[in-house]
Design a protein around this motif. Structure first.
Motif, short mmCIF file in Angstrom:
data_model
loop_
_atom_site.label_atom_id
_atom_site.label_comp_id
_atom_site.label_asym_id
_atom_site.label_seq_id
_atom_site.Cartn_x
_atom_site.Cartn_y
_atom_site.Cartn_z
N GLY A 106 4.48 5.10 6.14
CA GLY A 106 3.96 5.91 7.12
C GLY A 106 3.74 5.14 8.23
O GLY A 106 4.13 5.13 9.28
N MET A 107 3.23 3.90 8.10
CA MET A 107 2.37 2.72 8.65
C MET A 107 3.60 2.43 9.80
O MET A 107 3.85 2.29 10.93
N HIS B 226 3.33 2.82 -5.87
CA HIS B 226 3.50 2.02 -4.86
C HIS B 226 4.74 1.74 -4.42
O HIS B 226 5.45 1.79 -5.76
N PRO C 59 1.00 -1.18 0.25
CA PRO C 59 -0.01 -0.04 0.08
C PRO C 59 0.83 1.30 0.43
O PRO C 59 1.39 1.31 0.44
N LYS C 60 0.66 2.31 -0.94
CA LYS C 60 0.98 3.54 -0.36
C LYS C 60 1.52 4.14 0.80
O LYS C 60 2.24 4.97 1.40
N GLU C 61 0.65 3.47 1.98
CA GLU C 61 1.22 4.29 2.86
C GLU C 61 1.57 3.47 3.60
O GLU C 61 1.77 3.38 5.01
#
Length: 400
Positions: free
Chosen positions: A94-95, A223, A89-91
C-alpha cells in the motif's frame, strides 16, 4: 613524304566485356557450378549467422517493448547485523502504491506448503514448484496473460482455487482448468494457467492462490515477499531510489530492489556475441571459395592459351585480355554470392519460422557479403588475368 598512320586497337564496350568475360563460364558449366559453390557456402554461412542472431535479438526487443522496462521488484534481504532473513511490512504494498509516479503494484507472498498432483505423492517431491499468495492486481502489473481459464478475483481468491504458471502446470501434468492439485491437506481447483512471463520466471514455476485463502486456509502470515511495481517511464530512476525506504522505513537497507528487464536487455545486447566464431568460420569458407575461384581461373588460362594467342594476334591488347579474365572471375564470384545470399536468407527464414521469430536479415549483411564476394573475385582473378596478358601470341598459338 606520306605520314605514317598508327592503327589504334578496337575499344571494348561494357556489352563486349560482358560477352567475352562470360564466354568461359558458358563453355564449362559444371566447373562454374563447383567453383561458385564454395563462394555460396561462405556467404550463406555469414548471412545465416547474422540473420539468426538478428532475428533472435528482434524477438527479445519485441518482448521488451511489450513487457516494458519500467518494472521494479522489491524483495526482503538479510539484516546487516544479524545476517537473518528479514520480512517486508504487511503495509509495504500500500505504501509503495501511493508513491509519486507509481502506476500499479502487484504482490506475492511465499506460503510454506507443497503443491502435489495428489495426496499419494510424498511431500518431499515438490517438483520445484513454489506456492505463493497473490493479490488481484498482480496479473495487470506483470502484463501477463492467461493461457487458459481465468485469474484470481475477489470471489475465487477466498476459496481453494489456484492459478498455475506454465512451467508448474507442465510439471504437474495439468492441461485444463477444472483439474485439482493437493495443497496443505486439501484439494484446490485449478481455475487458470498462465502464459510464459519472461520478466517474472519465478511466477512460471509457481502455484498462485488468493491472499485471503492463503491466510485463512494455510496459515499464511500476510507478509509480502515480492512487490512488483510499474512506474511511469520518466519516473523509474526516481522510484528506484525511494522504493526501499518507502517499503520498509525502519530498515530500508534490508530491501533489495531489482530490475527484471535488465537481464533481457543484456541478453539482447549480447545476442550476437557467440556468432563471432561462426562468422569467422564463414569468412574462412569464403576465402577457401576465393582460392577455388583463383584455381579455376588459372586452369582456364592454361586451357585457353590458344584462344588468348589468337585474340592477341588479331589485335587484342594486354589490357583487354586482363579485363576479360577479371570480368570472368567477377561473374563467377558474383553468381556464387547471389546464390549464397539466397541460401542464407532461406536458412534464416526456416529458423525464424521454426522458432516463431521475426525474419530479420540486415541490409548491411547482404550488401557487405556481396561486396566481399566481388572483392574476392577481383583478387582471385588478378593473377590469372596478368598471366594471360603476358602470354606471347606466338608461343600461345604454338601451344594451342
Amino acid at each position: 613524304m606520306r605520314a605514317s598512320r598508327r592503327l589504334a586497337p578496337a575499344r571494348l564496350g561494357p556489352r563486349d566485356v560482358l560477352h567475352v568475360g562470360s564466354a568461359g563460364l558458358r563453355s564449362r558449366p559444371m566447373r562454374v557450378f563447383l567453383s561458385a559453390l564454395g563462394i555460396a557456402i561462405g556467404i550463406a554461412t555469414m548471412i545465416a549467422v547474422v540473420g539468426v542472431s538478428s532475428s533472435s535479438q528482434a524477438k527479445l526487443l519485441r518482448e521488451l517493448d511489450k513487457l516494458g522496462t519500467n518494472m521494479l521488484v522489491a524483495t526482503p534481504g538479510q539484516s546487516m547485523f544479524s545476517g537473518q532473513d528479514t520480512k517486508l511490512p504487511k503495509e509495504a504494498p500500500g505504501m509503495v502504491s501511493r508513491m509519486d509516479g507509481v502506476e500499479s503494484v502487484g504482490t506475492t507472498g511465499d506460503v510454506a506448503q507443497s503443491v502435489r498432483r495428489s495426496e499419494n505423492i510424498p511431500k518431499e517431491e515438490t517438483g520445484g514448484i513454489g506456492l505463493k499468495a497473490a493479490k488481484d492486481d498482480l496479473l495487470e502489473t506483470l502484463r501477463a496473460r492467461m493461457q487458459k481459464g481465468t485469474w484470481l478475483n475477489g470471489a475465487t481468491g477466498r476459496y481453494p482455487s489456484v492459478v498455475l504458471g506454465n512451467v508448474s502446470a507442465d510439471r504437474l501434468g495439468i492441461t485444463e482448468p477444472g483439474q485439482q492439485v493437493f495443497i496443505g491437506g486439501r484439494y484446490f481447483t485449478v481455475i487458470g494457467i498462465l502464459d510464459p512471463i519472461p520478466l517474472a520466471p519465478e511466477i512460471e514455476r509457481s502455484a498462485l492462490i488468493g491472499w485471503e485463502a492463503a491466510e485463512q486456509l494455510l496459515g499464511f502470515d500476510g507478509h509480502p515477499t515480492a512487490i512488483y511495481e510499474r512506474s511511469a517511464d520518466d519516473r523509474v530512476a526516481a522510484v528506484r531510489g525511494l522504493i526501499a525506504p518507502t517499503a520498509n522505513p525502519q530498515s530500508p537497507s534490508t530491501v533489495s530492489v531489482s530490475d527484471p528487464s535488465a537481464a533481457l536487455q543484456a541478453k539482447a545486447a549480447t545476442e550476437g556475441a557467440f556468432s563471432t566464431l561462426l562468422l569467422g568460420l564463414g569468412g574462412i569458407a569464403l576465402l577457401v571459395g576465393g582460392v577455388g575461384v583463383a584455381n579455376t581461373m588459372i586452369i582456364s588460362v592454361l586451357e585457353r592459351r590458344h584462344e588468348i594467342g589468337l585474340r592477341r594476334s588479331l589485335g587484342a591488347t594486354k589490357g583487354q585480355v586482363r579485363i576479360q579474365f577479371v570480368t570472368e572471375s567477377l561473374l563467377l564470384s558474383g553468381l556464387g554470392g547471389l546464390a549464397g545470399i539466397a541460401l542464407g536468407a532461406a536458412a534464416t527464414a526456416a529458423y525464424a519460422h521454426a522458432g516463431d521469430l521475426p525474419w530479420v536479415v540486415p541490409l548491411w549483411a547482404v550488401t557487405g557479403g556481396f561486396a566481399s564476394t566481388l572483392a574476392i573475385g577481383t583478387l582471385a582473378g588478378l593473377y590469372p588475368a596478368v598471366r594471360a596478358a603476358r602470354l606471347s601470341p606466338t608461343l600461345a598459338l604454338q601451344a594451342g
